[in-house]
Design a protein around this motif. Structure first.
Motif, PDB file in Angstrom:
ATOM      1  N   THR A  19     -11.982 -15.656 -69.524  1.00 47.46           N
ATOM      2  CA  THR A  19     -12.037 -16.570 -70.676  1.00 47.46           C
ATOM      3  C   THR A  19     -11.343 -15.927 -71.879  1.00 47.46           C
ATOM      4  OG1 THR A  19     -14.172 -17.259 -69.836  1.00 47.46           O
ATOM      5  CG2 THR A  19     -13.608 -18.022 -72.036  1.00 47.46           C
ATOM      6  N   ILE A  20     -11.621 -14.634 -72.090  1.00 50.10           N
ATOM      7  CA  ILE A  20     -10.968 -13.933 -73.219  1.00 50.10           C
ATOM      8  C   ILE A  20      -9.454 -13.911 -72.990  1.00 50.10           C
ATOM      9  CG2 ILE A  20     -10.722 -11.709 -74.420  1.00 50.10           C
ATOM     10  CD1 ILE A  20     -13.660 -11.139 -73.703  1.00 50.10           C
ATOM     11  N   ALA A  21      -9.063 -13.586 -71.747  1.00 48.35           N
ATOM     12  CA  ALA A  21      -7.629 -13.484 -71.438  1.00 48.35           C
ATOM     13  C   ALA A  21      -6.932 -14.811 -71.702  1.00 48.35           C
ATOM     14  CB  ALA A  21      -7.434 -13.076 -69.984  1.00 48.35           C
ATOM     15  N   LEU A  22      -7.560 -15.897 -71.258  1.00 48.98           N
ATOM     16  CA  LEU A  22      -6.937 -17.212 -71.444  1.00 48.98           C
ATOM     17  C   LEU A  22      -6.887 -17.577 -72.924  1.00 48.98           C
ATOM     18  CD1 LEU A  22      -8.488 -19.241 -68.509  1.00 48.98           C
ATOM     19  CD2 LEU A  22      -6.124 -18.573 -68.783  1.00 48.98           C
ATOM     20  N   SER A  23      -7.975 -17.262 -73.644  1.00 48.47           N
ATOM     21  CA  SER A  23      -7.989 -17.597 -75.074  1.00 48.47           C
ATOM     22  C   SER A  23      -6.867 -16.862 -75.792  1.00 48.47           C
ATOM     23  CB  SER A  23      -9.315 -17.195 -75.716  1.00 48.47           C
ATOM     24  OG  SER A  23     -10.367 -17.651 -74.943  1.00 48.47           O
ATOM     25  N   LEU A  24      -6.706 -15.579 -75.446  1.00 56.00           N
ATOM     26  CA  LEU A  24      -5.669 -14.791 -76.116  1.00 56.00           C
ATOM     27  C   LEU A  24      -4.280 -15.297 -75.722  1.00 56.00           C
ATOM     28  CD1 LEU A  24      -7.256 -11.266 -75.687  1.00 56.00           C
ATOM     29  CD2 LEU A  24      -7.063 -12.569 -77.800  1.00 56.00           C
ATOM     30  N   GLN A  42      -5.200 -28.877 -67.311  1.00 57.52           N
ATOM     31  CA  GLN A  42      -4.138 -28.269 -66.493  1.00 57.52           C
ATOM     32  C   GLN A  42      -4.442 -26.801 -66.185  1.00 57.52           C
ATOM     33  OE1 GLN A  42      -0.167 -29.035 -67.948  1.00 57.52           O
ATOM     34  NE2 GLN A  42      -0.618 -31.170 -68.304  1.00 57.52           N
ATOM     35  N   ILE A  43      -4.992 -26.101 -67.170  1.00 55.63           N
ATOM     36  CA  ILE A  43      -5.335 -24.688 -66.948  1.00 55.63           C
ATOM     37  C   ILE A  43      -6.453 -24.596 -65.909  1.00 55.63           C
ATOM     38  CG2 ILE A  43      -6.353 -22.633 -68.032  1.00 55.63           C
ATOM     39  CD1 ILE A  43      -4.949 -23.586 -70.649  1.00 55.63           C
ATOM     40  N   ALA A  44      -7.436 -25.474 -66.046  1.00 54.93           N
ATOM     41  CA  ALA A  44      -8.548 -25.464 -65.086  1.00 54.93           C
ATOM     42  C   ALA A  44      -8.034 -25.770 -63.673  1.00 54.93           C
ATOM     43  CB  ALA A  44      -9.590 -26.488 -65.507  1.00 54.93           C
ATOM     44  N   GLU A  45      -7.089 -26.712 -63.570  1.00 58.93           N
ATOM     45  CA  GLU A  45      -6.472 -27.031 -62.269  1.00 58.93           C
ATOM     46  C   GLU A  45      -5.809 -25.786 -61.687  1.00 58.93           C
ATOM     47  OE1 GLU A  45      -3.456 -29.993 -62.615  1.00 58.93           O
ATOM     48  OE2 GLU A  45      -4.754 -31.604 -61.975  1.00 58.93           O
ATOM     49  N   ALA A  46      -5.045 -25.106 -62.559  1.00 62.83           N
ATOM     50  CA  ALA A  46      -4.323 -23.903 -62.105  1.00 62.83           C
ATOM     51  C   ALA A  46      -5.316 -22.829 -61.656  1.00 62.83           C
ATOM     52  CB  ALA A  46      -3.421 -23.386 -63.220  1.00 62.83           C
ATOM     53  N   LEU A  47      -6.403 -22.658 -62.423  1.00 62.85           N
ATOM     54  CA  LEU A  47      -7.417 -21.654 -62.046  1.00 62.85           C
ATOM     55  C   LEU A  47      -8.021 -21.988 -60.691  1.00 62.85           C
ATOM     56  CD1 LEU A  47      -9.345 -21.092 -65.395  1.00 62.85           C
ATOM     57  CD2 LEU A  47      -8.203 -19.330 -64.076  1.00 62.85           C
ATOM     58  N   LYS A 107      -5.763 -21.324 -57.860  1.00 65.62           N
ATOM     59  CA  LYS A 107      -5.502 -19.891 -57.673  1.00 65.62           C
ATOM     60  C   LYS A 107      -6.767 -19.170 -57.220  1.00 65.62           C
ATOM     61  CE  LYS A 107      -1.804 -19.839 -61.048  1.00 65.62           C
ATOM     62  NZ  LYS A 107      -0.605 -19.106 -60.739  1.00 65.62           N
ATOM     63  N   GLY A 108      -7.793 -19.946 -56.871  1.00 68.63           N
ATOM     64  CA  GLY A 108      -8.978 -19.373 -56.248  1.00 68.63           C
ATOM     65  C   GLY A 108      -9.994 -18.787 -57.206  1.00 68.63           C
ATOM     66  N   PHE A 109      -9.952 -19.180 -58.467  1.00 68.22           N
ATOM     67  CA  PHE A 109     -10.919 -18.675 -59.441  1.00 68.22           C
ATOM     68  C   PHE A 109     -11.956 -19.751 -59.726  1.00 68.22           C
ATOM     69  CE2 PHE A 109     -12.606 -17.634 -63.573  1.00 68.22           C
ATOM     70  CZ  PHE A 109     -12.811 -16.272 -63.464  1.00 68.22           C
ATOM     71  N   ASP A 155       4.365 -28.261 -65.606  1.00 68.08           N
ATOM     72  CA  ASP A 155       4.540 -27.523 -66.854  1.00 68.08           C
ATOM     73  C   ASP A 155       4.273 -26.036 -66.629  1.00 68.08           C
ATOM     74  OD1 ASP A 155       4.583 -26.533 -69.371  1.00 68.08           O
ATOM     75  OD2 ASP A 155       3.213 -27.989 -70.249  1.00 68.08           O
ATOM     76  N   PRO A 156       5.323 -25.213 -66.670  1.00 70.40           N
ATOM     77  CA  PRO A 156       5.101 -23.787 -66.394  1.00 70.40           C
ATOM     78  C   PRO A 156       4.163 -23.135 -67.407  1.00 70.40           C
ATOM     79  CG  PRO A 156       7.343 -24.167 -67.154  1.00 70.40           C
ATOM     80  CD  PRO A 156       6.717 -25.502 -66.971  1.00 70.40           C
ATOM     81  N   GLU A 157       4.167 -23.670 -68.633  1.00 71.85           N
ATOM     82  CA  GLU A 157       3.369 -23.046 -69.692  1.00 71.85           C
ATOM     83  C   GLU A 157       1.877 -23.055 -69.372  1.00 71.85           C
ATOM     84  OE1 GLU A 157       3.522 -20.738 -72.158  1.00 71.85           O
ATOM     85  OE2 GLU A 157       5.174 -21.913 -72.975  1.00 71.85           O
ATOM     86  N   ASN A 158       1.416 -24.140 -68.735  1.00 69.72           N
ATOM     87  CA  ASN A 158      -0.027 -24.287 -68.518  1.00 69.72           C
ATOM     88  C   ASN A 158      -0.519 -23.797 -67.168  1.00 69.72           C
ATOM     89  OD1 ASN A 158      -0.137 -25.393 -71.011  1.00 69.72           O
ATOM     90  ND2 ASN A 158      -0.164 -27.494 -70.308  1.00 69.72           N
ATOM     91  N   GLN A 159       0.361 -23.254 -66.357  1.00 69.88           N
ATOM     92  CA  GLN A 159      -0.124 -22.757 -65.066  1.00 69.88           C
ATOM     93  C   GLN A 159       0.046 -21.251 -64.939  1.00 69.88           C
ATOM     94  OE1 GLN A 159       2.339 -23.967 -61.705  1.00 69.88           O
ATOM     95  NE2 GLN A 159       3.855 -24.665 -63.195  1.00 69.88           N
ATOM     96  N   VAL A 160       0.801 -20.670 -65.866  1.00 67.52           N
ATOM     97  CA  VAL A 160       0.929 -19.217 -65.871  1.00 67.52           C
ATOM     98  C   VAL A 160      -0.165 -18.704 -66.801  1.00 67.52           C
ATOM     99  CG1 VAL A 160       2.478 -17.317 -66.417  1.00 67.52           C
ATOM    100  CG2 VAL A 160       3.386 -19.367 -65.390  1.00 67.52           C
ATOM    101  N   LEU A 161      -1.161 -18.065 -66.224  1.00 65.77           N
ATOM    102  CA  LEU A 161      -2.400 -17.822 -66.969  1.00 65.77           C
ATOM    103  C   LEU A 161      -2.497 -16.437 -67.592  1.00 65.77           C
ATOM    104  CD1 LEU A 161      -4.684 -19.392 -64.245  1.00 65.77           C
ATOM    105  CD2 LEU A 161      -3.863 -20.508 -66.305  1.00 65.77           C
ATOM    106  N   MET A 162      -1.929 -15.442 -66.940  1.00 69.59           N
ATOM    107  CA  MET A 162      -2.044 -14.071 -67.450  1.00 69.59           C
ATOM    108  C   MET A 162      -0.929 -13.798 -68.454  1.00 69.59           C
ATOM    109  SD  MET A 162      -4.686 -12.733 -65.950  1.00 69.59           S
ATOM    110  CE  MET A 162      -5.532 -14.264 -66.092  1.00 69.59           C
ATOM    111  N   SER A 163      -0.978 -12.630 -69.092  1.00 64.96           N
ATOM    112  CA  SER A 163       0.038 -12.414 -70.128  1.00 64.96           C
ATOM    113  C   SER A 163       1.225 -11.571 -69.670  1.00 64.96           C
ATOM    114  CB  SER A 163      -0.600 -11.823 -71.381  1.00 64.96           C
ATOM    115  OG  SER A 163      -1.221 -10.625 -71.070  1.00 64.96           O
TER     116      SER A 163
END
Lengths: 536, 297
Positions: free
Chosen positions: B159-164, B217-222, B225-227, A90-98
């Motif tokens: 955390t702020i960046a992800l929330s936004l 999924q976000i935590a997996e991606a982080l 990506k080495g965070f 899912d591209p939506e959940n792995q692209v983290l920055m804006s």
């Protein structure tokens, strides 16, 4: 090199091993395709390489996985970052920055690279992938295909030796998927980057791979050159499937199995010349009548003067690129959006004027994200949620038809992506709406489940109607009797599935592309294996 | 007294006829814009005289002319609805003041109440206008970078960046969960309010499940990506050249002087004394200087 030695893994939350006795060596510069039915352990295999297993997902870990001499178990994922990178489904959940450039820079920042080095790599990766024009764009403005390319750009910015991809094309249109896979081929050819790809869509990927690994119930049951594996193992009965032309060649006993359209043309030409299938479907009365439909989101006009009729007994396949307006169309038909102009009538009733309960008997919709449909403790409860009493038998029949009867006591969270989708379909089908709308239901479905879905929908539409929105041309060809192509809010082609798909360059099956390229055969409307007498 | 109607008239002229005026588009430094936003907000809160608030609004409008703000019209449109109620509410309920315009047994309208109502309205306009310019030109990553420059911890910033980043997506999930219930015949928009609230309960469940999955999924991606990383060095894209440093120093000076004047009790009269003109001119010229700066990359 990545090596697995007698490796087994069981998730902490499960009593069953996800991977069992894996012995495998993966070499740099290889393009490896990993296939298997839902729950066969493909994703766990990737997680065992990138270190998510066991560092993120704890559990019982036996044997060893080594990467470039380092044991993955003792090396956290961040230390593997310069060797291996991952791209998820899912591209939506792995692209983290804006923004695009910040997304590409994110793993480089984590590696502690200085600003000059980050700047250089961001530039290079954008150029390499041909997405320089996206540099300053906000992620929220990108299409699914563009987001997936940005995810790949971010993954390769660390210059990894291996790139792992878990069904990266499942959520994007055929054109974008083709572009993305060509890109992977280029990374493999030009940069020697090892590609380890998990995919369900064999017709797109099999010919690109140097090596095919077939998994079943946590074990590797086949590993080798794709053509060799395709002839040794019956991929259809394993629920994985073949590219159409490979299946045909295999079923008619050919020794050399074609994998590409070009190869198919050479090997199947003689057989195809004797075939010219015709069909004429009969339909019932008009069930859905869409007249002069317009819809806008703010300033942008999404649907423009759309007219459409769907008759009883019809399964209409709606295709088009991402952003063409397909989901908006589905929501308008379901009465979830109010048209700016025009109207949708089902059985003569203006759908927008009806209350939710009455409307849901006439039309109901399965959404792209099956998780939204599943929120109870078991999928059986989900299916019976908000359904009139006495529907238990109906629910049982639907679950059996969709092959999820044995899963009824499990919660949605315990199911694979494909199983969740089938459960989501059951939650809507049990209501028996006159028009059943499905938005991209084949995402994450294995070949076995796609066949089940096709059969189910054909049965369902006998005295009702179905609208199937999908990028999966084979499933549309196999399931639908009519096809419409939507582009920028307008229907640009509509008619019998053979008329439309056999004259399309993109929205056509692999078999038909073979036919389209043979001289004097364009008029032959061959779409499916059945047309050549090959039964699935 | 004449300044009040002139200010009101001029504000509405700007609101109704000024929306399409755009001279040239610039991309200002996010840091400068951030400081400017803070100062405009601060000044709009400390001043209550319509004349000053109007001048501040005028200066914001000048900034808008030179810096593209695609949100300006939208923000102003929403503000207008608010203004209508704010002005009516204050004029009719605040009956203080000695300069009476209308007096009946149940209603007294004074110049002071009109001035107060207009001040409140101008404040809303000012803040909305400044935020529309800021939000049109500064993205979330740049806000995070500004906070990074202010030495906020990296973990908090991500955390702020992800929330936004995911706020909009989760809002969309909520809307889709409600749609799923609608297509399943659950009556969310008819019946008693209590029943409607009860009917929405599954939306929460579905949202929770979905967010949990998304979170994993976000935590997996982080992780891949080495965070988090101790080695992490943020890649700062925003610049703050000396010219902008001078500009923001000037803005800060104006804000400082405004505070001094106010402490000395020189900001509450309806008619300004000549001292204020320095302040107004300084803010206005800052706005003009702002608008004449060179374009960034």
């Amino acid at each position: 090199m990545i090596s697995f030695h007698n490796y087994s893994f069981r998730y902490a939350s499960s009593s069953k091993f996800a991977l069992r006795g894996i012995n495998l060596k993966l070499f740099p510069r290889e393009f490896v395709l990993v296939v298997g039915d839902s729950g066969s352990g493909k994703t766990t295999l990737l997680r065992s390489i990138n270190g998510l297993v066991p560092h993120f997902y704890g559990g019982v870990y036996e044997g060893a996985v080594r990467m470039e001499g380092r044991e993955v178990r003792k090396t956290p994922p961040k230390e593997l970052l310069s060797v291996v990178s991952s791209v998820f489904q899912d591209p939506e959940n792995q692209v983290l920055m804006s923004t695009v450039e910040k997304e590409i820079a994110f793993p480089l920042e984590n590696l502690g690279l200085d600003e000059m080095a980050i700047e250089r790599r961001v530039e290079e990766v954008l150029d390499l992938l041909g997405i320089y024009h996206l540099r300053g764009r906000k992620i929220s403005t990108l299409s699914g295909g563009e987001k997936q390319k940005v995810a790949i750009a971010s993954a390769i910015a660390t210059y990894p030796r291996y790139l792992l991809l878990d069904e990266p094309t499942s959520q994007i249109d055929p054109n974008s998927a083709e572009e993305l896979l060509s890109l992977l081929e280029r990374l493999n050819d030009d940069l020697g980057m090892g590609i380890i790809l998990v995919e369900h869509r064999m017709e797109r990927t099999m010919h690109r791979a140097d090596r095919l690994i077939v998994m079943k119930e946590g074990r590797i049951i086949g590993d080798g050159e794709p053509r060799m594996i395709a002839s040794k193992i019956d991929l259809d009965s394993e629920g994985i499937g073949y590219p159409q032309i490979t299946r045909i060649a295999r079923k008619i006993g050919m020794k050399y199995l074609p994998l590409t359209v070009k190869e198919g043309r050479k090997t199947l030409e003689k057989i195809l010349k004797d075939v010219n299938p015709q069909e004429d479907f009969s339909y019932g009365d008009i069930l859905v009548d869409v007249r002069s439909l317009h819809f806008s989101y703010g300033q942008s006009r999404i649907i423009k003067n759309l007219n459409l009729r769907i008759r009883r007994g019809e399964i209409l396949g709606l295709m088009g690129r991402n952003g063409a307006g397909k989901t908006t169309m589905a929501k308008l038909l379901s009465g979830l959006l109010r048209p700016s102009r025009g109207e949708v009538r089902i059985k003569g009733k203006r759908i927008i004027t009806l209350g939710e309960r009455e409307r849901s008997k006439l039309v109901s919709m399965v959404f792209q994200n099956p998780n939204l449909h599943l929120f109870q403790d078991t999928i059986e409860e989900d299916i019976l949620f908000s359904v009139e009493d006495g529907k238990e038998k109906k629910a049982e029949k639907i679950m059996k038809e969709l092959g999820i009867w044995n899963l009824r006591k499990k919660s949605g969270k315990e199911l694979s992506g494909g199983e969740r989708m089938l459960a989501a379909i059951a939650t809507i089908a049990v209501r028996e709406p006159e028009l059943l709308v499905l938005d991209e239901p084949t995402r994450g479905l294995s070949f076995k489940y796609k066949l089940l879905l096709s059969k189910f929908l054909r049965n369902y539409a006998r005295n009702r109607a179905v609208m199937l929105i999908s990028h999966d041309v084979e499933t549309v060809a196999r399931t639908c009797n009519r096809v419409a192509i939507l582009s920028r809010g307008r229907i640009i082609a509509e008619g019998n599935r053979r008329e439309i798909m056999c004259s399309s360059l993109i929205y056509s099956t692999q078999l038909n592309k073979v036919v389209q390229g043979i001289e004097n055969m364009k008029e032959r409307k061959i779409l499916l294996e059945e047309d050549l007498g090959v039964e699935l | 007294m004449i300044l009040l109607p002139i200010s009101i008239f001029a504000t509405f002229i700007l609101l109704f006829f000024g929306s399409s005026v755009q001279l040239k588009e610039y991309k200002p430094s996010p840091i400068t814009l951030f400081i400017w936003l803070l100062i405009i907000t601060y000044l709009s809160l400390i001043f209550s005289t319509p004349y000053f608030l109007f001048i501040l609004f005028l200066s914001t409008y000048i900034v808008k002319i030179f810096i593209e703000s695609h949100l300006w019209n939208k923000f102003m449109k929403y503000s207008l609805y608010l203004l209508f109620f704010i002005i009516l509410f204050n004029i009719f309920l605040m009956q203080n003041g000695i300069h009476k315009i209308l007096e009946t047994s149940w209603l007294t309208i004074t110049w002071e109440s009109i001035a107060f109502a207009f001040s409140m309205a101008l404040r809303i306009l000012l803040i909305m206008g400044a935020f529309s310019i800021f939000n049109s030109n500064v993205n979330m990553d740049e806000i995070i970078e500004i906070l990074d420059k202010l030495r906020f911890p990296q973990g908090t910033l991500i955390t702020i960046a992800l929330s936004l980043r995911f706020f909009g997506i989760i809002a969309e999930d909520a809307s889709q969960s409600a749609d799923v219930l609608r297509v399943r015949g659950v009556q969310l928009s008819s019946g008693k309010i209590r029943d409607r609230i009860k009917a929405r309960y599954p939306v929460m469940l579905s949202l929770l499940n979905n967010s949990l999955e998304r979170g994993i999924q976000i935590a997996e991606a982080l992780e891949t990506k080495g965070f988090p990383s101790r080695k992490r060095k943020p890649w700062r894209r925003i610049s703050f050249p000396p010219r902008e440093l001078l500009l923001t120093s000037f803005l800060i000076l104006a804000a400082f002087l405004a505070t001094i004047f106010l402490i000395r009790g020189m900001g509450e009269e309806l008619v300004p004394s000549h001292l204020y003109h320095y302040l107004l001119i300084s803010i206005l010229s800052t706005a003009i200087a702002f608008s004449r700066r060179e374009e960034h990359d």
